[in-house]
Every structure is written in C-alpha cells, then in structure tokens.
Design a protein around this motif. Structure first.
Motif, PDB file in Angstrom:
ATOM      1  N   THR A  14     135.686  65.635  88.876  1.00 47.93           N
ATOM      2  CA  THR A  14     135.693  64.896  89.802  1.00 47.93           C
ATOM      3  C   THR A  14     134.597  65.817  91.195  1.00 47.93           C
ATOM      4  O   THR A  14     135.713  66.542  91.374  1.00 47.93           O
ATOM      5  CB  THR A  14     136.970  64.050  89.997  1.00 47.93           C
ATOM      6  OG1 THR A  14     137.784  65.021  90.623  1.00 47.93           O
ATOM      7  CG2 THR A  14     137.234  63.290  89.266  1.00 47.93           C
ATOM      8  N   GLU A  15     134.076  64.661  92.234  1.00 46.42           N
ATOM      9  CA  GLU A  15     133.918  65.346  93.064  1.00 46.42           C
ATOM     10  C   GLU A  15     134.586  65.502  93.990  1.00 46.42           C
ATOM     11  O   GLU A  15     135.451  63.938  94.154  1.00 46.42           O
ATOM     12  CB  GLU A  15     131.836  64.942  93.848  1.00 46.42           C
ATOM     13  CG  GLU A  15     131.997  65.376  94.848  1.00 46.42           C
ATOM     14  CD  GLU A  15     130.108  65.456  95.882  1.00 46.42           C
ATOM     15  OE1 GLU A  15     129.714  65.054  96.504  1.00 46.42           O
ATOM     16  OE2 GLU A  15     129.892  64.531  94.453  1.00 46.42           O
ATOM     17  N   VAL A  16     135.070  66.603  94.920  1.00 44.40           N
ATOM     18  CA  VAL A  16     136.001  66.074  96.359  1.00 44.40           C
ATOM     19  C   VAL A  16     135.836  67.001  97.636  1.00 44.40           C
ATOM     20  O   VAL A  16     134.397  67.753  97.515  1.00 44.40           O
ATOM     21  CB  VAL A  16     137.463  67.100  95.499  1.00 44.40           C
ATOM     22  CG1 VAL A  16     137.727  66.637  94.569  1.00 44.40           C
ATOM     23  CG2 VAL A  16     137.501  69.060  95.337  1.00 44.40           C
ATOM     24  N   GLU A  17     135.807  66.482  98.319  1.00 41.80           N
ATOM     25  CA  GLU A  17     135.663  67.788  99.662  1.00 41.80           C
ATOM     26  C   GLU A  17     136.898  67.978 100.394  1.00 41.80           C
ATOM     27  O   GLU A  17     137.593  68.497  99.986  1.00 41.80           O
ATOM     28  CB  GLU A  17     135.245  66.505 100.834  1.00 41.80           C
ATOM     29  CG  GLU A  17     135.165  66.545 102.439  1.00 41.80           C
ATOM     30  CD  GLU A  17     133.446  66.768 102.212  1.00 41.80           C
ATOM     31  OE1 GLU A  17     133.071  67.574 102.441  1.00 41.80           O
ATOM     32  OE2 GLU A  17     132.764  66.237 100.957  1.00 41.80           O
ATOM     33  N   HIS A  18     135.513  69.787 100.581  1.00 40.41           N
ATOM     34  CA  HIS A  18     137.011  70.740 100.484  1.00 40.41           C
ATOM     35  C   HIS A  18     136.576  71.014 102.055  1.00 40.41           C
ATOM     36  O   HIS A  18     135.070  70.902 102.411  1.00 40.41           O
ATOM     37  CB  HIS A  18     136.030  72.452 100.130  1.00 40.41           C
ATOM     38  CG  HIS A  18     136.386  73.140 100.646  1.00 40.41           C
ATOM     39  ND1 HIS A  18     136.158  74.404 101.031  1.00 40.41           N
ATOM     40  CD2 HIS A  18     137.966  73.496  99.829  1.00 40.41           C
ATOM     41  CE1 HIS A  18     136.950  75.156 101.776  1.00 40.41           C
ATOM     42  NE2 HIS A  18     138.183  74.925 100.506  1.00 40.41           N
TER      43      HIS A  18
END
Length: 135
Positions: A14-18
């Motif tokens: 999944t795409e996540v925000e870092h």
C-alpha cells in the motif's frame, strides 16, 4: 513523501505517507533496528534487521532476496538523502512475491500447519529445504 509499505502478513503493498523522519521507519515496519536493501533505480526497501529472528514472521521476496516482516520502500537522492519512492506501485507489485516457504541460511523451516499462514516461518537452527504443503 510517497512511500510503499510491503506487508507480507496481509500479502499487500500500500502507498503510505512518510514524514521524512527516519524514526517513523521504525513505527511503519514495527521494528527496533532496520537495514536497507537497494533497488536498481535508487529506491531502497527498509526492512527489520532482526526479522529472521522474530518469533512470528512472514516473508516476501524481491529478486533473489528473501526478506522477513514488513518493508518500507523509499527513494534516495544523489546525496543519499531520503526522498519519495520513484518506483510505481504497479511495478513494485510485479517485483514482489510471497513465498510459501523460503530457504534462509542458518534456519530450519518446518512444514506449514494450521497455526501458521503461508509465508510464516519458524526459526529452528540448521538449514533445511521444506515443502509448503500443509500437514
């Protein structure tokens, strides 16, 4: 910045925000120490450095590398600083596979049973090649 979380327990990416803070890597991949596996395009996968020793673990494979537990894909620039991942989600999904069993140096892996999901392994000492068939 854009990052991708590889979760072999759920077998999903999944795409996540870092947020750019390296301490968030510990939180996202749920570990005490991490290491980096570099991809060809300058992206890297941060993985649990102690993942192979965890009591419960799940594996994923990228190329010839068997990796344990969650991974976080981020990019790096010419100075080595962390930047957003360059790879696309679709390309990453094509690169990652979910082995039902893996050969791990120094580990003896038992056949999967009802207590373990496919990909989860038990560490027991000496190397051994096993089947992924359930008992």
């Amino acid at each position: 910045m854009k990052a991708f979380l590889i979760d072999p327990f759920k077998r999903e990416i999944t795409e996540v925000e870092h947020n750019g803070d390296y301490t968030q890597i510990y939180e996202l991949i749920e570990c005490r120490t991490f290491d980096a596996v570099y991809l060809d395009d300058g992206d890297c996968i941060f993985v649990d450095d102690e993942g192979l020793f965890a009591a419960k673990r799940a594996m994923f494979k990228v190329g010839h590398s068997n990796l344990a537990n969650k991974g976080l894909v981020l990019g790096s620039d010419k100075e080595g600083e962390t930047v957003a991942a360059k790879i696309s989600l679709d390309t990453l999904k094509e690169m990652v596979s979910w082995p039902d069993a893996a050969i791990i140096p120094g580990a003896r892996v038992h056949k999967l049973n009802e207590d373990l999901s496919p990909g989860e392994l038990l560490y027991r000492g000496e190397p051994q090649i096993v089947s992924s068939e359930r008992d």
